[in-house]
Every structure is written in C-alpha cells, then in structure tokens.
Design a protein around this motif. Sequence first.
Motif, mmCIF file in Angstrom:
data_model
loop_
_atom_site.group_PDB
_atom_site.id
_atom_site.type_symbol
_atom_site.label_atom_id
_atom_site.label_comp_id
_atom_site.label_asym_id
_atom_site.label_seq_id
_atom_site.Cartn_x
_atom_site.Cartn_y
_atom_site.Cartn_z
ATOM 1 N N LYS A 142 52.373 18.721 71.532
ATOM 2 C CA LYS A 142 53.630 18.000 71.303
ATOM 3 C C LYS A 142 53.914 17.873 69.812
ATOM 4 O O LYS A 142 55.047 18.047 69.352
ATOM 5 C CB LYS A 142 53.574 16.614 71.945
ATOM 6 C CG LYS A 142 53.726 16.616 73.454
ATOM 7 C CD LYS A 142 53.695 15.199 73.996
ATOM 8 C CE LYS A 142 53.871 15.176 75.513
ATOM 9 N NZ LYS A 142 53.800 13.787 76.051
ATOM 10 N N LYS A 144 52.773 19.833 67.391
ATOM 11 C CA LYS A 144 53.097 21.149 66.833
ATOM 12 C C LYS A 144 54.508 21.590 67.204
ATOM 13 O O LYS A 144 55.240 22.147 66.378
ATOM 14 C CB LYS A 144 52.067 22.183 67.299
ATOM 15 C CG LYS A 144 50.670 21.965 66.732
ATOM 16 C CD LYS A 144 49.811 23.218 66.816
ATOM 17 C CE LYS A 144 49.723 23.799 68.179
ATOM 18 N NZ LYS A 144 48.922 25.021 68.223
ATOM 19 N N GLU A 145 54.881 21.351 68.444
ATOM 20 C CA GLU A 145 56.220 21.726 68.896
ATOM 21 C C GLU A 145 57.292 20.949 68.127
ATOM 22 O O GLU A 145 58.308 21.520 67.719
ATOM 23 C CB GLU A 145 56.355 21.470 70.396
ATOM 24 C CG GLU A 145 57.696 21.906 70.979
ATOM 25 C CD GLU A 145 57.777 21.691 72.472
ATOM 26 O OE1 GLU A 145 58.874 21.846 73.033
ATOM 27 O OE2 GLU A 145 56.741 21.350 73.086
ATOM 28 N N ASP A 148 57.383 22.437 64.658
ATOM 29 C CA ASP A 148 57.497 23.890 64.598
ATOM 30 C C ASP A 148 56.292 24.526 63.892
ATOM 31 O O ASP A 148 56.439 25.431 63.075
ATOM 32 C CB ASP A 148 58.806 24.297 63.902
ATOM 33 C CG ASP A 148 59.178 25.749 64.172
ATOM 34 O OD1 ASP A 148 58.768 26.274 65.222
ATOM 35 O OD2 ASP A 148 59.876 26.365 63.328
ATOM 36 N N ASN A 150 52.734 26.685 64.254
ATOM 37 C CA ASN A 150 52.234 27.682 65.199
ATOM 38 C C ASN A 150 50.746 27.985 65.057
ATOM 39 O O ASN A 150 50.241 28.922 65.678
ATOM 40 C CB ASN A 150 53.041 28.985 65.086
ATOM 41 C CG ASN A 150 53.067 29.516 63.657
ATOM 42 O OD1 ASN A 150 52.296 29.076 62.812
ATOM 43 N ND2 ASN A 150 53.947 30.471 63.396
#
Length: 206
Positions: A142, A144-145, A148, A150
């Motif tokens: 969550k 990282k999303e 943004d 990777n």
Amino acid sequence: MKIASKEIIEPKGMNVKDNPEKKKLRLSNIIFLIVIVLLIVPQTRMPIQIALHKVVGAFGPSVKSAKNSVVLESYNWQLINDRGEQFDFNDAKNKVVLVNFWATWCPPCIAEMPSLNKLYEAYDDKVILLYISDEANETLLKFKEKNDYNFPVYHSVTDLPSEFDVTSIPRTFVIDKKGRVVVNKTGAANWFSDNFKEELEKLISD
C-alpha cells in the motif's frame, strides 16, 4: 530659592509595544507555539517530521576508507521479498551491496525513500539493493503504491550478519566487493546525491 522639579519625559516613538525587538520576540514565540501545536496534532506531526528529516538528510553519506572498514565475516543470510522471491545473501559476494533497514511509520525513513527509489531505478543492474522491513506485505505494498515506488522490500528469513547491528532506523550499510562495510549510516540521507553516486561508481569499477 526654589529647585526646579525634574520631569521625566519619555522619548517619542519608544513605546514598548512598538519596540522592534519586542515585536520580533513576540513573533518568534507565536511561531514556536504554532510549531508545537502542529507537532502535537497527529495529522500534521508526520508531514512536519518528514520535512525536517529531508532538510537534515539533504546531503549524501560519506564513504569510509577501506583501511578503516569492518569486514563481513559471513554472508549466510536468507531473505524473501514482497514478491515472494527468495534471495541468498551468499549471491552478493564479490558485488557492491546496499542494505537499508526501514519502516513505513518512520519519518526519516520516509524522507530518504524517494532517493532510494531513484537509486533502485538507476542501479538495480549494477548493485545489490536490499531494502529490509519487518512489516506485513500488505502494509508495504500500500505504501509503495501510494508513492509510486517499484523496488522490492525484503524480510529476513534467518538471522542477519552480526555486522548489521541495527538498534534504530533508518540504518544503511554499503559493502564493497571485498566485503568491507564502507558506509554505516544511521538516519536519513540523500542516496541519489551526485557525491554518493560518484563514490558508488568507484566501488563498482574497483
């Protein structure tokens, strides 16, 4: 013989309320109180702490002389990342390695994470980059999303090498090809600064 009485005459324009020094002091006190209040309120505390750590960690870390560096005694360490991929730290022998210990709730960790993400995007094929956390994969994904990011996040499966004595985070180690710990950094830093990238390129080319 009369003695003239002395009158105390206040100079014009010297009202205490108009004193510039008093105004500055009053303004400083107000600003200080506002900052304290913002640090107490949970919704504003985290952003302020992150901003402060970004300022403190605006510079790249220093790289030690190899002569003064601790050498890893063992590479026996097993890890698994948030993608379910296993990693044997023995595969990092004779390579340049960066190991970062962090968490999503840690303001200085969050402050330096953009530079670590840039480092991953630029050096993933040249350097072993291990970003370590003990949080649940759901929490990490969550985070990282939302930002943004990777890069994969790793969890320790077995005990980590004794040289990685981590008592606070963020904590970052850089190991050269001979197993020497040339960076042992506690706190936020800019891991994509020009000076650190220059040092990293030297380690890669050695």
